[in-house]
Design a protein around this motif. Structure first.
Motif, PDB file in Angstrom:
ATOM      1  N   ALA A 221       5.084  11.741   3.236  1.00 25.80           N
ATOM      2  CA  ALA A 221       4.847  13.001   2.520  1.00 25.80           C
ATOM      3  C   ALA A 221       3.368  13.276   2.331  1.00 25.80           C
ATOM      4  O   ALA A 221       2.897  13.539   1.226  1.00 25.80           O
ATOM      5  N   ASN A 222       2.607  13.206   3.428  1.00 23.83           N
ATOM      6  CA  ASN A 222       1.204  13.573   3.424  1.00 23.83           C
ATOM      7  C   ASN A 222       0.953  14.556   4.564  1.00 23.83           C
ATOM      8  O   ASN A 222       1.886  15.232   5.018  1.00 23.83           O
ATOM      9  N   GLU A 223      -0.295  14.662   5.003  1.00 24.83           N
ATOM     10  CA  GLU A 223      -0.650  15.610   6.056  1.00 24.83           C
ATOM     11  C   GLU A 223      -1.226  14.888   7.270  1.00 24.83           C
ATOM     12  O   GLU A 223      -2.030  15.449   8.009  1.00 24.83           O
ATOM     13  N   PHE A 224      -0.805  13.652   7.468  1.00 25.36           N
ATOM     14  CA  PHE A 224      -1.316  12.899   8.612  1.00 25.36           C
ATOM     15  C   PHE A 224      -0.833  13.529   9.913  1.00 25.36           C
ATOM     16  O   PHE A 224       0.277  14.056  10.010  1.00 25.36           O
TER      17      PHE A 224
ATOM     18  N   ASN B 284       7.095   3.384   6.207  1.00 29.98           N
ATOM     19  CA  ASN B 284       7.536   4.752   5.933  1.00 29.98           C
ATOM     20  C   ASN B 284       6.399   5.711   6.245  1.00 29.98           C
ATOM     21  O   ASN B 284       5.401   5.770   5.516  1.00 29.98           O
ATOM     22  N   LEU B 285       6.555   6.446   7.342  1.00 29.31           N
ATOM     23  CA  LEU B 285       5.570   7.456   7.751  1.00 29.31           C
ATOM     24  C   LEU B 285       6.216   8.842   7.777  1.00 29.31           C
ATOM     25  O   LEU B 285       5.701   9.762   8.406  1.00 29.31           O
ATOM     26  N   SER B 286       7.322   9.004   7.086  1.00 27.27           N
ATOM     27  CA  SER B 286       8.093  10.250   7.147  1.00 27.27           C
ATOM     28  C   SER B 286       7.332  11.410   6.519  1.00 27.27           C
ATOM     29  O   SER B 286       6.388  11.233   5.742  1.00 27.27           O
ATOM     30  N   ARG B 287       7.786  12.626   6.865  1.00 30.19           N
ATOM     31  CA  ARG B 287       7.288  13.887   6.310  1.00 30.19           C
ATOM     32  C   ARG B 287       5.772  14.020   6.458  1.00 30.19           C
ATOM     33  O   ARG B 287       5.039  14.246   5.509  1.00 30.19           O
ATOM     34  N   ASN B 288       5.310  13.849   7.695  1.00 30.83           N
ATOM     35  CA  ASN B 288       3.932  14.124   8.064  1.00 30.83           C
ATOM     36  C   ASN B 288       3.947  15.051   9.281  1.00 30.83           C
ATOM     37  O   ASN B 288       4.934  15.761   9.508  1.00 30.83           O
ATOM     38  N   HIS B 289       2.871  15.051  10.041  1.00 28.73           N
ATOM     39  CA  HIS B 289       2.795  15.888  11.246  1.00 28.73           C
ATOM     40  C   HIS B 289       2.471  15.018  12.458  1.00 28.73           C
ATOM     41  O   HIS B 289       1.720  15.426  13.350  1.00 28.73           O
ATOM     42  N   LEU B 290       3.035  13.827  12.492  1.00 34.02           N
ATOM     43  CA  LEU B 290       2.743  12.888  13.563  1.00 34.02           C
ATOM     44  C   LEU B 290       3.372  13.345  14.872  1.00 34.02           C
ATOM     45  O   LEU B 290       4.463  13.922  14.884  1.00 34.02           O
ATOM     46  N   THR B 291       2.691  13.068  15.964  1.00 34.24           N
ATOM     47  CA  THR B 291       3.150  13.484  17.287  1.00 34.24           C
ATOM     48  C   THR B 291       3.244  12.273  18.198  1.00 34.24           C
ATOM     49  O   THR B 291       2.960  11.141  17.805  1.00 34.24           O
TER      50      THR B 291
ATOM     51  N   LEU C 153       0.865  -1.182   0.000  1.00 32.70           N
ATOM     52  CA  LEU C 153       0.000   0.000   0.000  1.00 32.70           C
ATOM     53  C   LEU C 153       0.898   1.226   0.000  1.00 32.70           C
ATOM     54  O   LEU C 153       1.572   1.537   0.985  1.00 32.70           O
ATOM     55  N   ARG C 154       0.937   1.918  -1.144  1.00 30.89           N
ATOM     56  CA  ARG C 154       1.788   3.093  -1.309  1.00 30.89           C
ATOM     57  C   ARG C 154       0.910   4.303  -1.644  1.00 30.89           C
ATOM     58  O   ARG C 154       0.296   4.348  -2.716  1.00 30.89           O
ATOM     59  N   LEU C 155       0.902   5.288  -0.742  1.00 28.40           N
ATOM     60  CA  LEU C 155       0.133   6.527  -0.931  1.00 28.40           C
ATOM     61  C   LEU C 155       1.034   7.745  -0.753  1.00 28.40           C
ATOM     62  O   LEU C 155       0.562   8.847  -0.471  1.00 28.40           O
ATOM     63  N   ARG C 156       2.320   7.581  -0.962  1.00 31.17           N
ATOM     64  CA  ARG C 156       3.329   8.619  -0.764  1.00 31.17           C
ATOM     65  C   ARG C 156       3.035   9.870  -1.595  1.00 31.17           C
ATOM     66  O   ARG C 156       2.551   9.798  -2.717  1.00 31.17           O
ATOM     67  N   GLY C 157       3.334  11.045  -1.029  1.00 30.97           N
ATOM     68  CA  GLY C 157       3.338  12.269  -1.809  1.00 30.97           C
ATOM     69  C   GLY C 157       1.971  12.747  -2.240  1.00 30.97           C
ATOM     70  O   GLY C 157       1.798  13.198  -3.371  1.00 30.97           O
ATOM     71  N   ASN C 158       0.976  12.684  -1.344  1.00 29.89           N
ATOM     72  CA  ASN C 158      -0.335  13.255  -1.593  1.00 29.89           C
ATOM     73  C   ASN C 158      -0.646  14.249  -0.471  1.00 29.89           C
ATOM     74  O   ASN C 158       0.277  14.771   0.160  1.00 29.89           O
TER      75      ASN C 158
END
Length: 965
Positions: free
Chosen positions: A293-296, A314-321, A265-270
């Motif tokens: 690279a999403n807004e999660f 890979n959960l990089s480049r989001n806003h996870l806390t 499941l690849r949803l990168r860069g949306n």
């Protein structure tokens, strides 16, 4: 015996006279088609218009009963021209495959009107224009169509939805635009849909749940917007879903939780938003989950711990806390984790570095001042096996552990932009495989340890913005692969060591803002690959080197050194005058008084002037000659700027491997890239083996996956770059589960690398001859290896590739026991050679080489491979080498087995380590097959496709096989 009967039937020629008066339509149609083509390699030389039928023509297959053409497969023939109307005469054509050629023009809409056409593959050409709407209006039997990797434009035709029998559609890598046709979801039998890498836009319409048999959908790299269709979970058989790099947004539809068969499941860069849903843990078959690279936002759900077979997260480049949830430790197969560039807080969990991971990236999570991390020292012993560790841009504190060298598997260590203090430990010398070491932007003190020279694989060393003191160690010269040396903004003293000039691959050097003194070594002009050399703001003195890169160095790169001189800094160097040449007045025996002495002085002046003038002229000529020589050398050695084709993810910042001025690195897959440059692993510690065409090394990609790299040692014979790239790209498109995949290449005029998939279980030679007797291959394993080799070789021959270099060291065994044929097609990278030169390149294949290599009147063909395969068969069955040297004798395997056949002792030839556990009705026919393949006469050897058929006939029923396991 079954084998004997089978081979007899295959050996007897059968002549069939066609009684169909319209049969010549096939001959005529193909000749008309050929007339519109350019065939530079004469692949279609067998197409003769005087033949009664085309069934023996290259690339043509016929129905054995009707003798009508049913298949036309011309993949990779280097053909060009238009796909002409002559093909419309082939009324019984079922498969049309013209991929990997140079066809131009548009797609003929009438092709699909061929009544029984099932497969059309026109991929990897230069076709242009629209996909004709009429192509799909009469396509009742069409099951698979591929126009991938062309230059097609316009929209996907609505008529595509009329082809209800379609199972596979691939229009990827074109310039298609517009929206998805509304009727696309009516193709209820569709199993695979690939529209990736186009310009498609608009929303993805609902109704996709109608595709009950869909297993793969790839829409990545388009311009789709809006939501994912809410009914996508209705595709219950979906295994691979890739919507990466679009403009999709909103929440993930809950119906996704029904995709229990999904493995990727690849949803990168949306721009997907909301929390990562807790139900993600219900997709228990996932081995790849990429939501980067999403807004999660919000916390990482603990349910991810349910993904027991997950390999890449890979959960990089989001806003996870929050922190990393402890249940992730349940993902026992996890190899790669990347949660960088988020807002994670809390304590770095020690267990994250104790899971046997290959790649860990937690960089860029130090946004909260309350974040605290444990000492790195307490984790060092837990990191064995780790390849990539990136903890940069956090608020890590403490010292680098003194025993960091125990993590000897590291390829990349990046702990830059933290608060580390203390010194660089001397155990750094134990990191023999490390390619990128970045300790920059910390508070490190002390000297750069001389032991840094032990890190012999280093490609990039970054220590800038610390408080380091002392000299630059001369041992740095041992890092022969080093391309980037960045030591700026420290307190380094002493001279710039001349030893740096020995690192011939250096491209980037930054020693600025230190306290270096002395003059710059003249030997630095030998660094022919330099792109940047910055020594500004030091205490250097003397004349700048003249020649090479330094003829064009920027003034800013040497500024802030008041005592440097030379034309670049617009400061002339002090003149050095030679001592005056004076003749000794007492050397003459004359006694003519003052007048004679006066004449002596005049003579002395005259001679001195002449010598000085002559010396000046000589020096001037020398300067001109050296300048001209430098210009010539620079023009010949400076790499031509080319486009660096690193397909895949992001590059490391400041990495020299992304610079466009050195070499060309191309990865055929878009999933990953290198952690460092092409020279990074060319050292003994990474060497896997050597062969006739080069040395093989191992390295690791950024995602933690290993690859094998062959450094070609035939540079002097390599074709031009264009020819080399054309051949390598052709080899890269050859895919088969019994062939080692070529994943990319690297080119400069002096260095060529081939990048292959890495097969961890080693070669067939190792399994047969080097392993312990307790791990002896069973008969079933041996038979499967023989059959797999045959299938791989048959596929090569189907693609018109001759191996030339078959031997057990070039057969690799993967983790499942499947054989993979490697090193194929390398002879195509060389110019046309006579057989003496060719055989010298592969002379390591002693015992496998067909006898026709020694006979100049016999043509070298695919039958040479069949001979080598026959020897391999005998080697696998007997467990003996092709040629074995005794104390007073030499035993040739083929002769030994042939003698046993004549004496009726065939079963005695089977490897004694099997202890008699083998079926004689399999083993004996296989041995006979090996002998026939190794016939001295090429025409007596069967084709590899026939060999595969024979082996499948020989194979025992499954029940009998189980008894022998």
């Amino acid at each position: 015996m079954l084998f004997d009967i089978c081979f007899f039937l295959l050996s007897v020629p059968v002549f069939v006279q066609s009684l169909d008066p319209t049969f010549n339509d096939d001959v005529l149609g193909l000749i008309v088609f050929k007339a519109g083509l350019q065939d530079p390699e004469f692949k279609l030389a067998s197409w003769n218009e005087d033949d009664e039928n085309p069934c023996n023509w290259v690339g043509v297959k016929c129905d054995p009963k009707t003798q009508r053409v049913t298949e036309l497969v011309l993949d990779g023939f280097s053909l060009s021209g238009h796909i002409g109307r002559g093909l419309l005469r082939l009324q019984f054509l079922q498969i049309l495959s013209l991929s990997n050629n140079n066809f131009t023009g548009t797609i003929n809409p009438d092709l699909a009107q061929l009544g029984v056409l099932q497969v059309v593959d026109l991929s990897q050409n230069n076709l242009s224009g629209l996909i004709p709407d009429g192509f799909f209006k009469q396509c009742g039997s069409l099951r698979s169509v591929s126009f991938a990797k062309n230059n097609l434009t316009g929209q996907i035709p609505e008529s595509l939805s009329w082809c209800t029998s379609l199972a596979a559609v691939n229009f990827s890598s074109n310039q298609l635009s517009g929206e998805l046709p509304s009727g696309l979801w009516f193709l209820r039998g569709l199993q695979s849909l690939d529209l990736s890498d186009n310009l498609l836009e608009g929303e993805i319409p609902e109704g996709i749940s109608n595709l009950a048999y869909l297993t793969t959908i790839n829409l990545q790299k388009n311009r789709f917007s809006g939501k994912l269709p809410v009914d996508i979970g209705g595709c219950l058989l979906l295994k691979v879903l890739d919507f990466s790099e679009n403009s999709l947004s909103d929440l993930l539809p809950e119906s996704l939780r029904r995709l229990r068969s999904c493995t990727s499941l690849r949803l990168r860069g949306n721009s997907f938003a909301g929390e990562v849903p807790g139900w993600i843990g219900e997709l228990t078959n996932l081995d790849i989950l990429d939501l980067s690279a999403n807004e999660f936002m919000g916390r990482i759900p603990t349910s991810i711990g349910n993904l027991n077979i997950l390999k890449e997260l890979n959960l990089s480049r989001n806003h996870l806390t929050g922190g990393l949830p402890q249940p992730v430790t349940n993902c026992l197969n996890l190899l790669v984790i990347d949660v960088s560039q988020n807002r994670l807080t809390g304590i770095l969990p020690p267990w994250i570095l104790k899971m046997g991971l290959k790649s860990v990236s937690l960089s860029g999570n130090g946004h909260s001042k309350g974040v605290q991390y444990p000492s790195v020292a307490s984790l060092a012993s837990s990191l064995q096996g780790l390849k990539v560790l990136d903890l940069s841009s956090n608020v890590l504190s403490g010292e680098i552990p003194s025993d960091v060298g125990v993590v000897s598997s590291l390829l990349v260590l990046n702990i830059s932009r933290n608060r580390l203090f203390g010194s660089i430990p001397s155990s750094i010398r134990e990191l023999k495989m490390i390619q990128v070491l970045d300790l920059s932007h910390n508070k490190l003190k002390g000297r750069i340890p001389s032991e840094i020279g032990g890190a012999v694989s280093l490609v990039e060393l970054r220590l800038e913005k610390n408080c380091l003191t002392g000299n630059i160690p001369t041992q740095i010269k041992n890092c022969s692969s080093l391309k980037s040396l960045i030591l700026s903004q420290n307190n380094l003293t002493g001279p710039v060591p001349a030893a740096i000039a020995n690192i011939s691959n250096l491209q980037y050097v930054d020693l600025s803002f230190n306290h270096l003194s002395g003059s710059l070594p003249k030997e630095l002009t030998n660094l022919s690959y330099l792109v940047s050399f910055n020594v500004s703001h030091n205490n250097l003195q003397g004349e700048l080197p003249v020649g090479g890169f330094f003829n064009t160095i920027s003034p800013s790169a040497v500024s802030g050194n008041p005592s440097l001189c030379g034309s670049v800094v617009n400061r002339s160097c002090p003149s050095v005058h030679p001592k005056p040449i004076v003749l000794n007045p007492n050397s003459s025996a004359s006694s003519n008084g003052s007048s004679l002495n006066h004449n002596h002085r005049k003579i002395a002046l005259s001679i001195s002037s002449l010598i000085a003038i002559g010396a000046a002229a000589f020096i001037a000529l020398g300067v001109v000659a050296v300048s001209l020589l430098n210009i010539h050398v620079r023009s010949s050695m400076t790499p031509t700027p080319v486009s660096l084709a690193l397909s895949g993810g992001e590059d490391f910042s400041c990495s020299p491997t992304t610079d466009p001025n050195y070499g060309k690195l191309v990865m055929f897959s878009g999933d990953t890239d290198f952690v460092a440059g092409a020279h990074a692993l060319l050292n003994k510690d990474c060497e896997l083996g050597r062969g006739g065409f080069g040395v093989v090394y191992r390295t690791i990609l950024r995602d933690g996956r290993s690859v094998a790299i062959k450094k070609l040692t035939v540079s002097s014979l390599i074709k031009s770059q264009d020819e080399f790239e054309r051949e390598v790209k052709r080899l890269g498109k050859i895919k088969h589960h019994n062939l080692v995949a070529l994943e990319g290449y690297y080119w400069t005029s002096s260095l060529q690398l081939l990048i292959y998939e890495y097969i961890s279980s080693g070669s067939l030679y190792k399994h047969l001859h080097d392993g312990p007797s307790s791990n002896c291959l069973s008969w079933r394993q041996r038979f499967n290896i023989i059959l797999g080799m045959a299938k791989g070789l048959a596929h090569l021959h189907h693609m018109n590739i001759t191996h030339y270099n078959l031997k057990s060291t070039n057969i690799l065994i993967d983790d499942t026991g499947e054989p993979k044929v490697g090193d194929f097609g390398l002879a195509r990278l060389l110019p046309t050679l006579d057989r003496c030169i060719l055989s010298s390149k592969i002379q390591s294949a002693l015992g496998y080489m067909a006898p026709e290599f020694a006979c100049r009147t016999v043509k070298i063909t695919e039958k040479c491979d069949v001979y080598g395969f026959g020897i391999l068969v005998l080697e696998v069955v007997t467990g003996k080498r092709p040629v074995e040297y005794m104390e007073d004798d030499v035993v040739v395997l083929c002769d030994m087995v042939r003698g046993a056949l004549e004496d009726g002792r065939m079963e005695d030839c089977v490897d004694g380590r099997l202890g008699g556990k083998f079926p004689a009705d399999e083993a004996i026919p296989v041995i006979k097959l090996g002998l026939i393949c190794a016939s001295q006469v090429p025409s007596n050897r069967p084709d590899m496709e026939e060999v595969v058929n024979i082996l499948e006939l020989i194979q025992c029923p499954a029940g009998d096989q189980e008894e022998l396991e």
